[in-house]
Enzyme design. Structure first.
Site, PDB file in Angstrom:
ATOM      1  N   GLU A  92       6.646   6.813  -5.373  1.00 39.48           N
ATOM      2  CA  GLU A  92       5.678   6.605  -6.440  1.00 39.48           C
ATOM      3  C   GLU A  92       4.610   7.689  -6.461  1.00 39.48           C
ATOM      4  OE1 GLU A  92       5.955   1.741  -6.610  1.00 39.48           O
ATOM      5  OE2 GLU A  92       4.681   2.680  -5.123  1.00 39.48           O
ATOM      6  N   CYS A 130      -4.988   1.998  -2.732  1.00 42.71           N
ATOM      7  CA  CYS A 130      -4.753   2.491  -1.379  1.00 42.71           C
ATOM      8  C   CYS A 130      -3.923   1.524  -0.553  1.00 42.71           C
ATOM      9  CB  CYS A 130      -6.079   2.643  -0.658  1.00 42.71           C
ATOM     10  SG  CYS A 130      -7.251   3.615  -1.541  1.00 42.71           S
ATOM     11  N   CYS A 169       1.615   2.526  10.450  1.00 38.24           N
ATOM     12  CA  CYS A 169       0.265   1.935  10.413  1.00 38.24           C
ATOM     13  C   CYS A 169       0.399   0.499   9.903  1.00 38.24           C
ATOM     14  CB  CYS A 169      -0.653   2.733   9.497  1.00 38.24           C
ATOM     15  SG  CYS A 169      -0.744   4.467   9.967  1.00 38.24           S
ATOM     16  N   CYS A 214      -2.130  11.261  -7.351  1.00 38.65           N
ATOM     17  CA  CYS A 214      -1.918  10.901  -5.951  1.00 38.65           C
ATOM     18  C   CYS A 214      -0.414  11.078  -5.689  1.00 38.65           C
ATOM     19  CB  CYS A 214      -2.382   9.464  -5.723  1.00 38.65           C
ATOM     20  SG  CYS A 214      -2.171   8.949  -4.029  1.00 38.65           S
ATOM     21  N   CYS A 249       7.721   5.983   5.527  1.00 39.23           N
ATOM     22  CA  CYS A 249       6.902   6.723   6.494  1.00 39.23           C
ATOM     23  C   CYS A 249       7.252   6.262   7.902  1.00 39.23           C
ATOM     24  CB  CYS A 249       5.421   6.461   6.208  1.00 39.23           C
ATOM     25  SG  CYS A 249       4.322   7.423   7.265  1.00 39.23           S
ATOM     26  N   CYS A 255      -0.460  -0.818   6.159  1.00 39.43           N
ATOM     27  CA  CYS A 255       0.047  -0.029   5.034  1.00 39.43           C
ATOM     28  C   CYS A 255       1.439  -0.507   4.618  1.00 39.43           C
ATOM     29  CB  CYS A 255       0.086   1.437   5.460  1.00 39.43           C
ATOM     30  SG  CYS A 255       0.943   2.504   4.317  1.00 39.43           S
TER      31      CYS A 255
HETATM   32 FE1  SF4 Z   1       2.329   6.442   6.779  1.00 37.86          FE
HETATM   33 FE2  SF4 Z   1       1.023   4.466   5.576  1.00 37.86          FE
HETATM   34 FE3  SF4 Z   1       0.195   5.360   7.965  1.00 37.86          FE
HETATM   35 FE4  SF4 Z   1      -0.078   6.904   5.749  1.00 37.86          FE
HETATM   36  S1  SF4 Z   1      -1.080   4.884   6.147  1.00 37.86           S
HETATM   37  S2  SF4 Z   1       0.706   7.562   7.796  1.00 37.86           S
HETATM   38  S3  SF4 Z   1       1.771   6.347   4.599  1.00 37.86           S
HETATM   39  S4  SF4 Z   1       2.151   4.346   7.538  1.00 37.86           S
END
Ligand code: SF4
Length: 343
Positions: free
Chosen positions: A90, A328, A114, A103, A110, A117
């Site tokens: 996206e 976000c 995290c 963005c 990923c 997220c």
């Molecule tokens: Fe990856 Fe999400 Fe951490 Fe960014 S916030 S590094 S996209 S897991």
């Protein structure tokens, strides 16, 4: 499947031109057609010979791919979904009074994991190449009006540095989009070896996803802290000059009950002392199965004022596109749903 010309440099295009029986200076002409004139087919490259164009068409295409879906928020933010192989990524267009910011995503999913997220939760599905990244700039309705770009979409850009570097080169080179590097910000959790490369090899602005100044607490939510500690990240950044053109900012998502105490503010001030920087406080968007909530406005304000008293410039970032899951940390690459900015 034909190879895309989009995402290639003039040198690579010169080699391709040569293969097609064109003079090597055609590399520059092709780059101009791609990045300045933004044509969508090889047939439109009218200053190349017809035979040359036909030869190019046998193995190559321009390669702009339209979005598979678009959603518009009530605040004007638009989320574009692109199919990349078997994955969906996206890009989010955010309009405000003076700017239209894109963005940008750099990976499908990923690896960084995290916990707050949605992109991190889906795991890693692949790197985007430079064509996939540049395509996000070219295939959206606002392509000609963009003023700024932030690499804060899906993925960790410094985990895909070679492709991101090439995209940044295309965006900022005189033969490319010719944007000033001041219009582009790369956001990272601090992949240390590639952070050094970014600082040396690019002039674009840097945003670091910080979120907690205490190592053990940061590691709870951001496993990458174990490999690349915040102390080392800040130590490295302090070796570079952010007092003139180039800027560094730190992203700090405020979670109720995790990182919003006076002790956190004090530790943050201490960590960043001596660095010309800004802290962006971000409102957390609640996600399922997550222990912490959104900090109330009063808590955000108090935290900001503690940082400012400590000599750190801090702003509270307005939330955009929440109703379409474009805000976000909510990007998940799904047609009917919903990153990195929540790092
Ligand atoms: Fe990856 Fe999400 Fe951490 Fe960014 S916030 S590094 S996209 S897991």
């Amino acid at each position: 499947m034909k190879e895309r010309l989009l995402g290639k440099t003039p040198e690579e295009l010169a080699a391709i031109a040569k293969e097609a029986g064109l003079p090597s200076f055609a590399g520059k002409q092709i780059a101009r057609w791609l990045y300045v004139n933004r044509i969508s087919s090889i047939g439109e490259m009218t200053n190349l010979s017809k035979a040359g164009r036909e030869a190019l068409k046998e193995s190559y295409e321009v390669g702009i791919r339209p979005p598979a879906d678009v959603q518009t928020s009530k605040d004007g933010t638009r989320k574009y979904l692109f199919e990349v192989g078997d994955n969906a990524i996206e890009a989010v267009m955010i309009p405000d009074a003076e700017r239209i910011t894109l963005c940008v995503s750099s990976q499908a999913g990923c690896k960084m994991g995290c916990k707050f997220c949605m992109t991190g939760r889906q795991g890693f599905h692949g790197n985007l190449d430079a064509a996939d990244i540049i395509n996000q700039f070219f295939a959206i309705d606002e392509a000609g009006e963009l003023t700024n770009a932030v690499f804060m979409g899906m993925g960790e850009p410094l985990d895909n540095w070679d492709n991101v570097k090439r995209a940044l080169e295309i965006i900022t080179a005189p033969w490319g989009l010719a944007w000033s590097p001041k219009r582009v910000t790369l956001s990272t959790i601090g992949v240390l070896p590639n952070l050094k490369r970014f600082l040396e090899e690019s002039k674009c602005h840097l945003a670091v996803s910080l979120h907690n100044p205490f190592p053990a607490e940061r590691e709870e939510m951001m496993p990458a802290q174990k490999a690349w500690s915040l102390t080392e990240i800040v130590r490295l950044i302090k070796q570079y000059d952010f007092t003139s053109q180039r800027r560094v900012s730190f992203e700090y998502t405020v979670f109720e009950g995790w990182n919003n105490t006076p002790a956190h503010a004090e530790a943050l001030v201490k960590l960043l002392r001596g660095l010309e920087c800004r802290v962006n406080l971000i409102r957390f968007h609640k996600i399922p199965d997550f222990p912490y909530g959104t900090a109330p406005d009063t808590v955000m304000e108090e935290f900001r004022s503690k940082l400012e008293k400590g000599g750190i410039t801090a702003t509270i970032r307005a939330s955009r596109g929440e109703d379409i899951f474009a805000a976000c940390g909510l990007l998940a690459g799904k047609h009917n749903n919903n990153s990195h900015e929540n790092q």
